[in-house]
Design a protein around this motif. Sequence first.
Motif, PDB file in Angstrom:
ATOM      1  N   GLN C  32       0.818  -1.209   0.000  1.00  0.00           N
ATOM      2  CA  GLN C  32       0.000   0.000   0.000  1.00  0.00           C
ATOM      3  C   GLN C  32       0.857   1.266   0.000  1.00  0.00           C
ATOM      4  O   GLN C  32       1.896   1.325   0.651  1.00  0.00           O
ATOM      5  N   GLY C  34      -0.888   4.553   0.223  1.00  0.00           N
ATOM      6  CA  GLY C  34      -1.858   5.634   0.389  1.00  0.00           C
ATOM      7  C   GLY C  34      -3.008   5.575  -0.604  1.00  0.00           C
ATOM      8  O   GLY C  34      -3.114   4.641  -1.397  1.00  0.00           O
ATOM      9  N   TYR C  35      -3.831   6.622  -0.529  1.00  0.00           N
ATOM     10  CA  TYR C  35      -5.008   6.657  -1.417  1.00  0.00           C
ATOM     11  C   TYR C  35      -4.630   6.993  -2.851  1.00  0.00           C
ATOM     12  O   TYR C  35      -5.366   6.688  -3.780  1.00  0.00           O
ATOM     13  N   ALA C  76      -2.788  -4.221   5.134  1.00  0.00           N
ATOM     14  CA  ALA C  76      -3.259  -3.240   4.150  1.00  0.00           C
ATOM     15  C   ALA C  76      -3.520  -3.959   2.824  1.00  0.00           C
ATOM     16  O   ALA C  76      -2.643  -4.663   2.328  1.00  0.00           O
ATOM     17  N   ARG C 205      -3.508   6.418   9.247  1.00  0.00           N
ATOM     18  CA  ARG C 205      -4.809   6.097   8.674  1.00  0.00           C
ATOM     19  C   ARG C 205      -4.732   6.031   7.153  1.00  0.00           C
ATOM     20  O   ARG C 205      -5.251   5.127   6.522  1.00  0.00           O
ATOM     21  N   SER C 206      -4.037   7.002   6.586  1.00  0.00           N
ATOM     22  CA  SER C 206      -4.022   7.117   5.129  1.00  0.00           C
ATOM     23  C   SER C 206      -2.974   6.221   4.483  1.00  0.00           C
ATOM     24  O   SER C 206      -2.999   6.004   3.277  1.00  0.00           O
ATOM     25  N   GLY C 207      -2.022   5.745   5.266  1.00  0.00           N
ATOM     26  CA  GLY C 207      -0.917   5.010   4.668  1.00  0.00           C
ATOM     27  C   GLY C 207       0.183   5.926   4.174  1.00  0.00           C
ATOM     28  O   GLY C 207       1.175   5.475   3.615  1.00  0.00           O
TER      29      GLY C 207
END
Lengths: 242, 242, 242, 242, 242, 242
Positions: C32, C34-35, C76, C205-207
């Motif tokens: 992962q 993030g978004y 994740a 939280r977001s990575g």
Amino acid sequence: MTVEAKYLSRDAFAERIAKFPAVILPLGATEQHGYHLPLGVDIILAEALATRIAEATGATVMPAMPFGYSWVWRDAPGSVTVEARTLEDVICQTAESLARHGVRHVFLVNGHEANSATMKYAARRLWDHPDIKVWRLFYPNLTAVMAEHCESPNWHGIVHACEFETSLMLAVAPNLVDMEKAVREYPDRDRGYFQGGRPMGELSRSGVFGDATLATAAKGEAMLEIFTQSMADAVREVCAGK
Amino acid sequence: MTVEAKYLSRDAFAERIAKFPAVILPLGATEQHGYHLPLGVDIILAEALATRIAEATGATVMPAMPFGYSWVWRDAPGSVTVEARTLEDVICQTAESLARHGVRHVFLVNGHEANSATMKYAARRLWDHPDIKVWRLFYPNLTAVMAEHCESPNWHGIVHACEFETSLMLAVAPNLVDMEKAVREYPDRDRGYFQGGRPMGELSRSGVFGDATLATAAKGEAMLEIFTQSMADAVREVCAGK
Amino acid sequence: MTVEAKYLSRDAFAERIAKFPAVILPLGATEQHGYHLPLGVDIILAEALATRIAEATGATVMPAMPFGYSWVWRDAPGSVTVEARTLEDVICQTAESLARHGVRHVFLVNGHEANSATMKYAARRLWDHPDIKVWRLFYPNLTAVMAEHCESPNWHGIVHACEFETSLMLAVAPNLVDMEKAVREYPDRDRGYFQGGRPMGELSRSGVFGDATLATAAKGEAMLEIFTQSMADAVREVCAGK
Amino acid sequence: MTVEAKYLSRDAFAERIAKFPAVILPLGATEQHGYHLPLGVDIILAEALATRIAEATGATVMPAMPFGYSWVWRDAPGSVTVEARTLEDVICQTAESLARHGVRHVFLVNGHEANSATMKYAARRLWDHPDIKVWRLFYPNLTAVMAEHCESPNWHGIVHACEFETSLMLAVAPNLVDMEKAVREYPDRDRGYFQGGRPMGELSRSGVFGDATLATAAKGEAMLEIFTQSMADAVREVCAGK
Amino acid sequence: MTVEAKYLSRDAFAERIAKFPAVILPLGATEQHGYHLPLGVDIILAEALATRIAEATGATVMPAMPFGYSWVWRDAPGSVTVEARTLEDVICQTAESLARHGVRHVFLVNGHEANSATMKYAARRLWDHPDIKVWRLFYPNLTAVMAEHCESPNWHGIVHACEFETSLMLAVAPNLVDMEKAVREYPDRDRGYFQGGRPMGELSRSGVFGDATLATAAKGEAMLEIFTQSMADAVREVCAGK
Amino acid sequence: MTVEAKYLSRDAFAERIAKFPAVILPLGATEQHGYHLPLGVDIILAEALATRIAEATGATVMPAMPFGYSWVWRDAPGSVTVEARTLEDVICQTAESLARHGVRHVFLVNGHEANSATMKYAARRLWDHPDIKVWRLFYPNLTAVMAEHCESPNWHGIVHACEFETSLMLAVAPNLVDMEKAVREYPDRDRGYFQGGRPMGELSRSGVFGDATLATAAKGEAMLEIFTQSMADAVREVCAGK
């Protein structure tokens, strides 16, 4: 001057090895030894013997590997066990390291019988090494020495927290022995232990196998001297190529 | 009373753990540290810190594992290296042993930077263990502490036999330091070491990286106090579930 | 002509190696980021760098090992972790294979910091190999380069899905970056992660660790050029025997 | 939208898996394929099939493991072999990683026959896993498909750089095939290879086993369609619990 | 004189090897073979073939390794499975032992198809050994031989407790076959077995795959003669350096 | 009816286990035993004892593992050694296989002393298994039995090709003993063997340790009866939960 590698500089170590190319690696265990003895008995005795042998011969003492194969005491507080193959790897990698520095012989001075098979495998694994050999020393002629110096019988050939080990501890580190807590216990012979896989901790309430109450420093010192002489002879003879 | 498991009976060990369910396992190495320091520096310092932390917190000190991952010094006399995966096994098997006796936290107090990756792998391998966790302590905030207390720069982030380690040794065991042999050496930055697999032993003649001549016991003691306090806080906070 | 072994016939491969006996093995992770970034960031960047270095030097690029040591992201979605010792075996077996074909140097171009210890062990394990050496390249002089080109600080020395990695991705594969989803997150420093075994996934939280919103392709391209030149120099100098 | 995990964010990956909880892991090898084909044939074909199957079913494609068990080509330039047990570990650790993210099935789409035993061991090793299963796909009904679409016989049941593989490559990546260098070679049956441990590289001069000159893109495309449909059916039926 | 090493003194063994430096190591499995055949079929047949080949060639027969890779029958009473890598180690360590005594070739005569990959890995692992080679013999030309001598088809290429194996057993050890319990069973082709990791034990009720009722001793003897001759030729030709 | 699993169908095996849920796994070695005894002595004796015990108790006999840890005879013709950890794996995997079929106890009946440590490790490794236990049987009360029935002393506690083993063989398989070649040899006690890693093969010319010339079938039969009764009692008592 110290005989312990831990306290030697690299040059002082190299000088000692140039004179006498042998080291002693103390082995033992950190495991329960009854109410009256500390967890470190097997290491404390191995270290004491190692020092005496080194002083007698010129060998150098490596730091002790403090953990042994102590599966049988896995439920007794403070007992640590490493797998036999892990211990074998530690021994062999230590010897292989030292082979690069002119060391020709590693003497394993052992205070814990359950390490014996592992020591044997390690000695054989390196027997063809071009530069170094591993030797195994565990209380030579133990049966005869005990027969002469101890009053109580051992428990089916096993020495653990008994008159024997307690006497050695009284000679080496009397302040670590609490004779008021020493007991006598001869558990029943147990099929699960001798023919199965039952841990020793299920056999003896006190953690003693034998009669610790009969121990004396004098017995311990007498036996230590015999062992030291025998092991020192082994070290000298091996290094002399005999 | 002693904080060392080696000198405790099983019952005394159990009592300490019942009060404070944490042990410290000192890690380090047996390896060259220049002309002026002994082979055991990394263990001696880890043991000294472990004792101080234990006295401050109630934790119990296990015997040190005296051999670490010291591949880079394989050709320096007296240096012993075990493979990283062997060291990882020793750490994990020790923790798994102690998990059966009520120990809830094992704090690795380490004196040898090259053990760090192994410590991390061990902590992760046991992170899901139902009963025990492994924690990693190596000179917290090292850069900042050195910046404040040492006069000479370190060599590319590495501390080895330098002002830093020598000062700590002068505080802990001055009789083992021969300041007359202390030197200053800053080898050239070496691609083989930093980007390949070249052993450190090929870089420095003296085995020192930095300036050992500037070391003092006062610097060492000041830094030891900072480390002790920081690590003791870590032990207390972890055990308090923070 | 392509620099990628995947697209070369055996004869074309042999010709390239005869001219320049070095390969690049890209390493990274599938994990992962993030978004706003894809799972393959660490591999995509390693491949991009590998291609540039190969074009600059004549080295040949092996197919990337797409999985790395990503334990910290185990929860994740899409993150794959292989054990450190498995990755080490893949690297060493690849190098040993290529040693039979005239390859003299394997350069590991890595996009994932957590592979670093493994790369070091691999390089040392083969250091005595008669025919081949393994070299480790991970964003040289990273701290200095970021200090000059990035506006936001990194998070305790870690680069992950931050301004740095996002900028590189914008330079290399802008279509794979969704800047609308880029965020800034600086989690609290966590004892569990830094001194225990806690997975990173429990921290952010977001990575993202840092400020991805400040990333630009220009920053990324500038840094890529610096890295390319530095690594290409390393490749050339090593192969020239310097 | 892409079917490749490499190009998906963690959220996009999670969404796809929530809809269809299966991934494809392409396996193959980096090894010689004659004068006319590139080293990456087995991976290129596995990736091409994986993409088609994913598009047909909704499965997600993981990055390919580019190295396989290629011991038999150890002396052919550019051929990389990993040990069978290392490959098995990579497969199992990848599946175990993905099991934590809702993936319920891993389909190994393989382009290299010598990986087959390893795939079988991996599928069995995880058969009792509570969350994930591993499935093995290698050119289904290969004998029948070749019988219908290829003109030349295969060499003792083996397909390597022959009419079959060359046709597939002409369909998938014609620019990577140099038909002017395609040859026909049917080495003598060799006891050393079939009943001993002799490497394949000692049998065929060209690295071709069969007749590559008869390959056409049309044959390749026809066979690819059959394989895609058969494998896509397998993916759908397994995921439907049939 | 016996051909079995088990019954030979060390000198008698040495004499045989001096004349003909090859041994046969029978491999097989201890696993279910239906209602009508004993657990030892695969070993009994391998031993019978080994004896015949030895008598024909002068090779010496080692004691059989009675356990094989039988994972698929793990839930059938009496079936023992060892891991493939354990079996590989047993084979290689046996060959390495015998290499020290003048043995130059180890012929694995196998009665259990699932051992095949392991045998191949073992043969390759030792292919570069300076003194010994491992050869793999499993019912040569099996498809053709069955086509000529058996009336019933096999089940998807698998022979297990069927007309084939039952006929061989009737020829070798008729007293161990209970033809009244012989059955015919052709389970449905199963995706779980062929493309996943499903154990065979879930497919066939009787444990038979094929038609055991058609077996006769005459068929068995005819096939045994063919196999014996083919394998004996292999042994002779290999030892003659062809 | 036979007691040997090798000759039982799966149903017959299951029936026996339903009545008496214990198996015997004979262990031993294939190794030199002097001029007068065959290589298989340790297995032949273990098999003979296993059969007698099974007939007396209802236990079922598994096929013998014919290779043991025989490193010390590595240079004696026909001697095969497997590593201790490989043997341990074979034992444990066999027990784990049988645990799925209702077997509750595996009795290792061993004819080769050097397997003892491995047997112990195996028994402990499985001691916590929910379904099965491993038990270790090696000539119970050996010292006392020999003292009563043998005339010649053993060699430092070791029995190998001596009056003891030869007598047992004369009772079990007289046709395999050539008493005309029986000798008496008591090598000097050797430090290399007892304290180092020297192979036994360098100590004794004949391969005999003791006096084989005094062996008789009557002595052997008397001792076999004692061992059988003792071991059968162990089997019965363990299975009765005593």
